[in-house]
Scaffold this active site. Structure first.
Site, PDB file in Angstrom:
ATOM      1  N   ARG A 114      49.848  63.233   6.108  1.00  0.00           N
ATOM      2  CA  ARG A 114      50.794  62.425   5.545  1.00  0.00           C
ATOM      3  C   ARG A 114      50.493  61.079   5.481  1.00  0.00           C
ATOM      4  O   ARG A 114      50.846  60.219   4.615  1.00  0.00           O
ATOM      5  CB  ARG A 114      52.241  62.895   5.922  1.00  0.00           C
ATOM      6  CG  ARG A 114      52.498  64.509   5.545  1.00  0.00           C
ATOM      7  CD  ARG A 114      54.142  64.817   6.158  1.00  0.00           C
ATOM      8  NE  ARG A 114      54.368  64.615   7.458  1.00  0.00           N
ATOM      9  CZ  ARG A 114      53.960  65.983   8.127  1.00  0.00           C
ATOM     10  NH1 ARG A 114      53.691  67.090   7.407  1.00  0.00           N
ATOM     11  NH2 ARG A 114      54.111  65.977   9.694  1.00  0.00           N
ATOM     12  N   HIS A 128      46.106  76.858  10.907  1.00  0.00           N
ATOM     13  CA  HIS A 128      46.758  78.184  11.241  1.00  0.00           C
ATOM     14  C   HIS A 128      45.318  78.912  11.732  1.00  0.00           C
ATOM     15  O   HIS A 128      45.700  79.883  12.625  1.00  0.00           O
ATOM     16  CB  HIS A 128      47.229  78.887  10.363  1.00  0.00           C
ATOM     17  CG  HIS A 128      49.026  78.344   9.878  1.00  0.00           C
ATOM     18  ND1 HIS A 128      49.381  77.187  10.528  1.00  0.00           N
ATOM     19  CD2 HIS A 128      50.140  78.620   9.160  1.00  0.00           C
ATOM     20  CE1 HIS A 128      50.340  76.875  10.152  1.00  0.00           C
ATOM     21  NE2 HIS A 128      50.961  77.883   9.271  1.00  0.00           N
TER      22      HIS A 128
END
Length: 403
Positions: A114, A128
């Site tokens: 971000r 993940h």
């Protein structure tokens, strides 16, 4: 070279062009109800991300974090290959520090994305995917910190981590939300694991093997007299995992199915994949001629853990690309075949070790071929690089909602 690549599936078999187009619908959604995250760790992670240069890609941060855990496993193999020891005090502190750094990097990578405007569905898949591999890696390290040795206690620790991760991934596939409860594995449980490593470094790992009645004076008498503290802790963990995590995942999937007018019971066969995976491992280990007796448990766990990494990474890929839920991966074949041969009794110690080594090579090669091809296709479609940053408009990826 062409002849060699012909033995592997094509990129379109892993993820089709039509599936890649669904990446345009990507939006990261997460809920984190942990009080530790809300009041303490969130501020720590916001500070920690400022220590990373803006040119450092979020996926590189993720991979660097995983390397700390891999380094800890190498320390185990070099210094304490029996997973029991006791090892030098600094080793247990190294275990705890490695876990803490992994957790920090794992939570900072999204903030870096971000911060640099490089959020993408590849980041979620990569993050993940590393977490899935770390289930086994961290389990081996933690079992060593507890001095569980080459035993079923070690097996239990590793499979507790894989089971919770599988259910969370299954839940996210159906709900579209990564849900972390008030007490969750990546936060509270990992914090306890780090503290347990430090406790072993201060007082020695023998503290986990006192009688349960001594280690848990208030409830220790509820357990059999022959049980150690470690046995009792594993039982408590199993109960908490089943009722506090797996059942909650099922309830959340049920709610999502109800809202979408889908059958919840139609999702339950998807859990069979993990049952086959864990059941094959259990049958093989129960009938092994060499894994426990000749100290090959780490090799077996890494083999099984790599197959598990492929299982859940395919689910994550299906979630991101809106593909059907994957119910099978080729990397399960060695585990199923090994279980059958072991159960029949056809293995000798030497043939079983040979089969285990071949299985390890097969699952590792198959995993990395799949991972590299999928990453390449994501990068080509999204116009990005995996481990380096190129200027990109930010894809909205809000902070996980907190309680």
């Amino acid at each position: 070279m062409v002849g060699l690549t012909s033995y592997f599936p094509s990129g379109d078999e892993y993820v089709t062009e039509d599936a890649l187009k669904n990446l345009r619908n990507y939006r990261y959604r997460a809920v984190d109800k942990s009080f530790l995250t809300k009041y303490i760790y969130r501020h720590y992670w916001e500070w920690a991300v400022t220590l990373f240069p803006r040119w450092m890609a979020p996926n590189l941060i993720t991979l660097t974090g995983l390397s700390f855990e891999i380094f800890d496993v190498l320390l185990v193999l070099l210094i304490m290959p029996d997973l029991e020891g006791p090892g030098p005090a600094w080793l247990y502190f190294a275990f705890g520090i490695g876990m803490w750094l992994y957790s920090t990097f794992d939570n900072v990578d999204g903030k870096q994305a971000r911060r640099t405007g490089t959020s993408s569905p590849l980041g979620e898949l990569f993050d993940h995917g590393c977490d899935a591999l770390n289930c086994t890696i961290a389990g081996i390290v933690e079992a060593s910190a507890f001095a569980c040795g080459i035993s079923w206690q070690t097996v239990a620790i590793v499979f507790f981590t894989t089971m919770t991760f599988f259910f969370s991934t299954w839940e996210e596939y159906h709900t579209g939300v990564l849900y972390l409860g008030y007490i969750n594995g990546p936060t509270e449980i990992l914090t306890l694991a780090v503290l347990a490593c430090f406790a072993s470094g201060i007082w020695g790992p023998a503290i986990w093997h006192v009688p349960a009645s001594q280690g848990l004076p208030l409830i220790g008498r509820l357990f059999p007299e022959t049980w150690e503290l470690m046995d009792a802790l594993l039982m408590i963990t199993a109960i908490a995992m089943i009722f506090g995590h797996c059942l909650v995942c099922c309830l959340n999937v049920y709610s999502a199915c109800k809202e979408q007018n889908r059958s919840f019971f139609a999702t339950l066969p998807q859990l069979v994949q993990y049952v086959v995976f864990a059941g094959s491992c259990y049958i093989w280990l129960s009938n092994s001629t060499t894994i426990f007796t000749n100290n090959h448990l780490v090799l077996f766990m890494v083999t099984a853990g790599t197959a598990f990494g492929r299982i859940v990474s395919k689910i994550i890929l299906a979630h991101l690309t809106e593909m059907p839920f994957p119910s099978y991966t080729v990397q399960m074949i060695p585990l199923v075949v090994g279980a059958v041969i072991a159960r029949i009794g056809w293995f000798t110690p030497s043939t079983e070790l040979f089969f285990l080594v071949i299985s390890f090579l097969f699952v590792v090669v198959a995993y990395f071929h799949w991972a590299l091809v999928v990453i390449e296709r994501f990068c080509e479609f999204l116009g990005i690089n995996c481990l380096t940053i190129t200027p990109q408009p930010d894809i909205e990826r809000p902070e996980p909602a907190t309680a």
